[in-house]
Design an enzyme around this catalytic site. Structure first.
Site, mmCIF file in Angstrom:
data_model
loop_
_atom_site.group_PDB
_atom_site.id
_atom_site.type_symbol
_atom_site.label_atom_id
_atom_site.label_comp_id
_atom_site.label_asym_id
_atom_site.label_seq_id
_atom_site.Cartn_x
_atom_site.Cartn_y
_atom_site.Cartn_z
ATOM 1 N N HIS A 189 -13.155 -2.233 -2.972
ATOM 2 C CA HIS A 189 -12.360 -1.637 -1.891
ATOM 3 C C HIS A 189 -12.701 -2.277 -0.547
ATOM 4 O O HIS A 189 -12.763 -1.601 0.479
ATOM 5 C CB HIS A 189 -12.584 -0.126 -1.832
ATOM 6 N N TYR A 231 -2.499 5.759 -5.372
ATOM 7 C CA TYR A 231 -3.565 6.729 -5.624
ATOM 8 C C TYR A 231 -2.957 7.876 -6.427
ATOM 9 O O TYR A 231 -1.746 8.116 -6.356
ATOM 10 C CB TYR A 231 -4.131 7.295 -4.318
ATOM 11 N N LYS A 251 -7.400 -1.077 -10.416
ATOM 12 C CA LYS A 251 -8.029 -1.723 -9.256
ATOM 13 C C LYS A 251 -9.289 -0.957 -8.853
ATOM 14 O O LYS A 251 -9.219 0.223 -8.506
ATOM 15 C CB LYS A 251 -7.041 -1.772 -8.089
ATOM 16 N N THR A 275 -5.441 2.357 -7.760
ATOM 17 C CA THR A 275 -6.774 2.343 -7.154
ATOM 18 C C THR A 275 -7.600 3.490 -7.722
ATOM 19 O O THR A 275 -7.207 4.651 -7.629
ATOM 20 C CB THR A 275 -6.675 2.465 -5.626
ATOM 21 N N SER A 319 0.831 -1.195 0.000
ATOM 22 C CA SER A 319 0.000 0.000 0.000
ATOM 23 C C SER A 319 0.868 1.247 0.000
ATOM 24 O O SER A 319 1.904 1.311 0.671
ATOM 25 C CB SER A 319 -0.907 0.007 1.239
#
Length: 324
Positions: free
Chosen positions: A254, A129, A230, A155, A106
């Site tokens: 998510h 992100y 994603k 994402t 992440s």
């Protein structure tokens, strides 16, 4: 009592973790209907087993984006893992390497890409992100690439943070002894305090709500790493992702933490697979708790699955040994 499955481990983790931290990992958005549906939908899918077939030799190895791994089970990005265990992302990285599978780090990790790379060899993807400051995005991508990461998991379902009422009630903030290591030196490493949630304030102030398919194309100009999109759950977005140059698609809601009352990922999978028409691999996360869940996803066309909540539970209970 002998513990025999992940759900039983989760009950133990709930006892061991502070409520604020456990709720952050375990809760979903609003009424949490999709959170429950992610699990319930698997239960509605039944097998039609064939018999008298030689199953004495089983080979679970597979190839993902050209990388051969031991099984079609990979590790999804999970934020702030050191809240669950002091080893956090280190434990996950070592366990994934030991199991010869892929770890996705992440971008909100409590260990940096360089620190994770220092744990030793392994196949690793980086979750990303897109922030308002594209220079920050470019720096994160280049650091991941230099650290040996092999793909970007972009994402796309978080233009703004979902309403996670447990976090609001708990006034969730990252514990003061931790930081988002990938943002140190980029003026993004600390979340602002807010009346509802420090995380909500952080995301609202940094993630770019203008994110579009053009940004997927832009990312391809700054990295040679393949990009997995994603957060796709429809055929329409599947086709757009492929047109934008995505190397793969992750069917994800998510973890039911964004928009409530969207379909369970296993219910959306077949639509996405049909729309992809074999042009790119399709993966799934959300709701997976058992090997039979993995088998159902593969039977419906997934090339592999990513787990995340199970990972946190097992990390709590034993660090790297727990994940392994």
């Amino acid at each position: 009592m002998e513990v025999t499955n992940v759900t039983e481990y989760q009950a133990i983790a709930k006892q061991r973790l502070p409520k604020m931290i456990y709720d952050y990992y375990a809760s979903g958005a609003e009424d949490q209907w999709t959170l429950e549906e992610n699990r319930n939908a698997f239960a509605r899918i039944l097998f039609r087993p064939r018999i008298l077939i030689d199953v004495s030799k089983i080979d679970m190895t597979t190839t993902i984006l050209g990388f051969k791994i031991s099984m079609p089970i990979m590790i999804a990005p999970t934020a702030m893992q050191k809240m669950a265990h002091p080893e956090g992302e280190y434990a996950t990285a070592r366990a994934a390497s030991s199991a010869n599978t892929i770890m996705t780090l992440s971008s909100w990790a409590t260990s940096s890409v360089e620190e994770v790379a220092s744990t030793g060899p392994g196949i690793r993807f980086f979750q990303l992100y897109v922030y308002k400051d594209r220079n920050v995005v470019a720096q994160l991508v280049r650091r991941a690439e230099r650290a040996g990461f092999k793909a970007i998991a972009l994402t796309v379902d978080t233009p703004r943070l979902g309403r996670r009422e447990a976090d609001i009630k708990n006034r969730f903030t990252l514990p003061p002894f931790l930081t988002l290591k990938n943002f140190e030196g980029l003026d993004l490493g600390k979340m602002d305090e807010a009346n509802d949630s420090g995380l909500a304030s952080y995301v609202a102030g940094q993630i770019d709500r203008t994110l579009s398919w053009q940004d997927v194309k832009w990312l391809q100009t700054i990295t040679t790493m393949p990009i997995l999109v994603k957060g796709v759950i429809t055929a329409e977005d599947t086709r757009l992702a492929i047109q934008a140059g995505a190397a793969g698609i992750i069917v994800s809601n998510h973890g039911a933490r964004q928009l409530d009352y969207v379909p369970a990922t296993i219910m959306a999978l077949e639509e996405v697979v049909k729309a992809a028409q074999g042009r790119v691999p399709v993966f799934l996360d959300g709701g997976v708790r058992r090997g039979t869940d993995v088998f159902k996803a593969l039977a419906l066309g997934a090339s592999g699955i990513f787990i995340w909540q199970d990972l946190v539970v097992l990390t709590v209970l034993g660090g790297g040994d727990g994940v392994s």
